[in-house]
Enzyme design. Structure first.
Site, PDB file in Angstrom:
ATOM      1  N   GLU A 135      37.999  68.206  33.793  1.00  0.00           N
ATOM      2  CA  GLU A 135      38.493  66.737  33.570  1.00  0.00           C
ATOM      3  C   GLU A 135      37.176  66.243  32.798  1.00  0.00           C
ATOM      4  OE1 GLU A 135      41.135  64.703  36.055  1.00  0.00           O
ATOM      5  OE2 GLU A 135      41.033  66.201  37.510  1.00  0.00           O
ATOM      6  N   ASP A 193      49.981  60.705  38.010  1.00  0.00           N
ATOM      7  CA  ASP A 193      48.689  61.605  38.397  1.00  0.00           C
ATOM      8  C   ASP A 193      47.755  60.814  39.355  1.00  0.00           C
ATOM      9  OD1 ASP A 193      46.877  63.540  38.465  1.00  0.00           O
ATOM     10  OD2 ASP A 193      46.508  63.478  35.992  1.00  0.00           O
TER      11      ASP A 193
HETATM   12  C1  BGC Z   1      44.463  65.805  37.350  1.00  0.00           C
HETATM   13  C2  BGC Z   1      45.761  66.543  37.606  1.00  0.00           C
HETATM   14  C3  BGC Z   1      45.980  67.105  38.844  1.00  0.00           C
HETATM   15  C4  BGC Z   1      45.670  65.933  39.872  1.00  0.00           C
HETATM   16  C5  BGC Z   1      45.678  66.628  41.336  1.00  0.00           C
HETATM   17  C6  BGC Z   1      44.292  64.870  38.519  1.00  0.00           C
HETATM   18  O1  BGC Z   1      43.088  64.315  38.193  1.00  0.00           O
HETATM   19  O2  BGC Z   1      44.700  65.240  36.183  1.00  0.00           O
HETATM   20  O3  BGC Z   1      46.041  67.723  36.413  1.00  0.00           O
HETATM   21  O4  BGC Z   1      47.273  67.907  39.158  1.00  0.00           O
HETATM   22  O5  BGC Z   1      44.346  65.519  39.729  1.00  0.00           O
HETATM   23  O6  BGC Z   1      44.435  67.409  41.518  1.00  0.00           O
HETATM   24  C1  BGC Z   2      40.501  64.365  40.331  1.00  0.00           C
HETATM   25  C2  BGC Z   2      41.472  65.390  40.941  1.00  0.00           C
HETATM   26  C3  BGC Z   2      40.816  66.170  41.645  1.00  0.00           C
HETATM   27  C4  BGC Z   2      40.274  65.359  42.803  1.00  0.00           C
HETATM   28  C5  BGC Z   2      39.398  66.356  44.144  1.00  0.00           C
HETATM   29  C6  BGC Z   2      39.929  63.443  41.722  1.00  0.00           C
HETATM   30  O1  BGC Z   2      38.734  62.805  41.257  1.00  0.00           O
HETATM   31  O2  BGC Z   2      41.060  63.235  39.417  1.00  0.00           O
HETATM   32  O3  BGC Z   2      42.038  65.752  39.851  1.00  0.00           O
HETATM   33  O4  BGC Z   2      41.806  67.133  42.401  1.00  0.00           O
HETATM   34  O5  BGC Z   2      39.280  64.585  42.442  1.00  0.00           O
HETATM   35  O6  BGC Z   2      38.839  65.646  45.115  1.00  0.00           O
END
Ligand code: BGC
Ligand code: BGC
Length: 641
Positions: free
Chosen positions: A509, A308
């Site tokens: 999140e 991730d």
């Molecule tokens: C999330 C994932 C997601 C990834 C890309 C992460 O922060 O936990 O679910 O696929 O970001 O956006």
């Molecule tokens: C998150 C990802 C998200 C991204 C978008 C990150 O901090 O963990 O899930 O897709 O920010 O900028």
């Protein structure tokens, strides 16, 4: 060195390059008639260490140029939440963006196509104009696997229409504590239900086989136990749970959180994303046992494991070298770096040179990624793009609207307030959730955290009510004041029906972790005002999880949990006015007070006989003709009503 000789050296190098390039043109790996395994081995044998390292590197699209893709042999690019093409969030903008990166990948010596990934978790949700389905919590309430399959199929069609074949969905979390900001991304708290809907989603998104032209690659996430973390164990803060510690024994981990993965792998899942959470004293990204022994060994997973967003770094924030070595050796194949490609590649080169990561492990990771790319047909048709006219098509919106109808859970319906008569004379509608596509869609819509207002196309709940009751006088006041609605003598007019739409602010999140889940004071004051102005009061709650509703349930004649319905708000009115029945049932146990969380097994099985019981049990949901329930009686007693 004399100029003449050095010129010869350059010429010879060019010669050599041209011969290998020519050889690659008719190399076995390019022959689509050969079996995938043969193509993989042929290609792998031709790759340099740098090409292999590039192949396991996945970079966020704003953090590299197409030129970097060529120079560094990058294997994957992604759009994170809100990762639309800057200034051009249209199908054409997406197609051009993805194509630009793909062309760059094909310019490399071996011409290995890249794989482009996106979080299409409730439709192609970063693309303006795409259909937005209810978040998974609503699909859990609907409990209709055939419909989930259709939704996933449509999602595949809409992402493929922009040239994208890799989706970071479905979420297979089995959330055990609704204070978690990702509760709505999970279908339900119940393992069996998550498992059933996960399988349906897989079938819909991928089609019969990965090589199926109608299918895209699913990513089951977040492996494993993301929904089992304990409040306060997150390094995001003491008031957080996201990315926390799942402190349960292995038997419980296997019983509650693993079954959806087993089923999805059985359905052909070929990409698994690792969870930010920890288990057994280790971050999941460092879990050799769960990734290599259980997932790849015991469960026979043959696809690739993707980390991730920056999840590898978190293994050892002070020492990136150690973090990368640990993660790759634990079994991570594709690395969502996501920003600094050069830093990752540099560390990988050193780790391979030092022997800290065996070449066999790197080969295994590359082999797994290539196998999926071959099976998907990326080598044979790297630019294939679906039909852009399908994006947000009416037929897709009709399915989303059906999903909205089926997701609604009726919690209270005193005196059969619902369904509403289409000929009600005056309807007052209040609450900013009534007329706001952003609020009704929640997080992961256009932006990572979602947004407020007309962020994409769709029908608001208010528009749906207006269309369903053309003969009525539908009057909207976001704050629920209705000062102008007075009779001839200047006294406040009563509505036949008042409808209040309460809405949580969008979140994603950890930003959505919430320690109290209360309605705010303004909302309660509005409800009290509306109570005084309405013969019948209907409350519709838009939320990513059950909230502590208390007095609101008492004030309302009818109360509906509508979750995060997405772009097709018309589905709410379809059921309010009785064109369709209420069939949804709770995907999560509903707490009476915040202290009840997290529920223990005893609470989950409690009978409605004292105020320690939950407000409503898992799977609760009335039909419009139900006159009441023991749960409702207890709820009103405990509320002191
Ligand atoms: C999330 C994932 C997601 C990834 C890309 C992460 O922060 O936990 O679910 O696929 O970001 O956006
Ligand atoms: C998150 C990802 C998200 C991204 C978008 C990150 O901090 O963990 O899930 O897709 O920010 O900028």
């Amino acid at each position: 060195m004399p100029l003449k000789i050095s010129r010869w050296i350059v010429l010879c190098a060019v010669c050599l390059w041209m011969t290998t390039a020519a050889a690659a043109q008719d190399a076995p790996y390019r022959d689509s008639a050969l079996p995938v395994a043969e193509r993989v081995e042929d290609l792998l044998a031709r790759m340099t260490t740098d090409e292999k390292i590039g192949q396991i590197t996945l970079i966020e699209k704003n953090s590299l140029t197409p030129g970097d893709v060529t120079a560094l042999f990058i294997g994957g690019v992604l759009s994170g939440g809100g990762g639309y093409p800057a200034g051009d969030n249209t199908p054409e903008g997406w197609i051009a963006m993805v194509r630009g990166f793909q062309e760059a990948a094909l310019q490399t010596r071996l011409g290995i196509p890249l794989i482009y990934g996106v979080d299409a978790v409730h439709g192609h949700n970063n693309l303006r104009g795409a259909v937005i389905f209810p978040h998974n919590i609503g699909l859990g309430a609907g409990r209709n696997p055939a419909l989930v399959e259709q939704i996933a199929q449509i999602t595949a069609q809409e992402i493929m229409a922009t040239g994208i074949y890799w989706n970071y969905a479905p979420v297979l979390a089995v959330p055990q504590d609704i204070r978690w900001g990702r509760t709505y991304e999970g279908f339900a708290e119940n393992t069996a239900l998550v498992t059933e809907l996960a399988a349906a989603y897989l079938r819909g998104l991928q089609g019969r086989a990965l090589s199926d032209p109608g299918g895209a690659l699913a990513t089951i996430k977040h492996y494993v136990g993301d929904g089992g973390a304990a409040w306060g164990t997150s390094d995001r803060g003491a008031d957080n749970i996201d990315r926390g510690v799942t402190d349960i024994d292995e038997a419980a981990l296997r019983a509650v959180h693993l079954p959806p993965y087993i089923e999805a792998i059985d359905q052909g899942a070929m990409s698994v994303m690792v969870s930010f959470s920890s288990w057994g004293g280790l971050r999941m990204h460092a879990q050799t046992y769960l990734i290599t022994d259980v997932l790849k060994g015991e469960l026979g997973f043959e696809g690739f494991v993707v980390s991730d967003w920056g999840g590898v770094d978190e293994i050892d924030p002070q020492n990136y070298y150690n973090a990368v070595v640990t993660a790759i050796n634990a079994g991570i194949d594709m690395n969502m770096v996501p920003y600094d490609a050069a830093r990752f590649i540099d560390v990988m080169q050193t780790a391979i040179a030092n022997g800290d990561i065996p070449m066999a492990r790197l080969d295994d990771a590359v082999r797994r990624i290539l196998r999926v790319k071959f099976e998907m047909g990326l080598f044979d048709q790297p630019f294939e793009t679906g039909d852009p006219s399908l994006i947000g098509a009416d037929a897709h919106r009709a399915i989303a609207r059906q999903a909205v109808r089926e997701s609604l859970v009726l919690l209270k319906n005193a005196d059969q307030t619902l369904p509403l008569a289409a000929d009600a004379r005056t309807i007052f509608v209040a609450g900013d959730g009534a007329n706001d596509i952003g609020l009704q869609s929640g997080g992961w819509t256009i932006e990572w955290q979602g947004g407020v207002g007309a962020i994409t196309d769709g029908t608001t709940i208010l528009q749906g009510i207006q269309a369903a009751a053309p003969g009525a006088d539908v009057i909207y006041s976001a704050g629920g004041t209705f000062r102008d609605q007075v009779d001839a003598a200047g006294a406040p007019l009563m509505a036949d029906v008042g409808i209040v739409i309460l809405a949580e602010r969008p979140y994603a999140e950890w930003e959505g972790d919430d320690a109290d889940l209360r309605l705010d004071g303004m909302e309660l004051r509005m409800l009290r005002r509306m109570r005084e102005r309405s013969e019948r009061l209907v409350v519709i709650l838009l939320s990513g999880r059950p909230l502590i509703v208390g007095e609101a349930l008492t004030l309302a004649d009818a109360f509906v949990a509508a979750w995060l319905p997405g772009s097709e708000g018309g589905g709410v009115a379809d059921v309010l006015f009785g064109d369709h029945a209420f069939t949804g049932r709770l995907p999560y146990t509903w707490p009476r007070t915040i202290d009840q969380l997290p529920f223990d097994a005893e609470a989950l099985n409690a009978a409605p006989d004292n105020c320690d019981a939950p407000l409503f049990p898992y799977a609760y949901g009335l039909a419009a003709e139900d006159t009441g329930s023991a749960w409702l009686d207890l709820a009103l007693t405990c509320e002191g009503a």
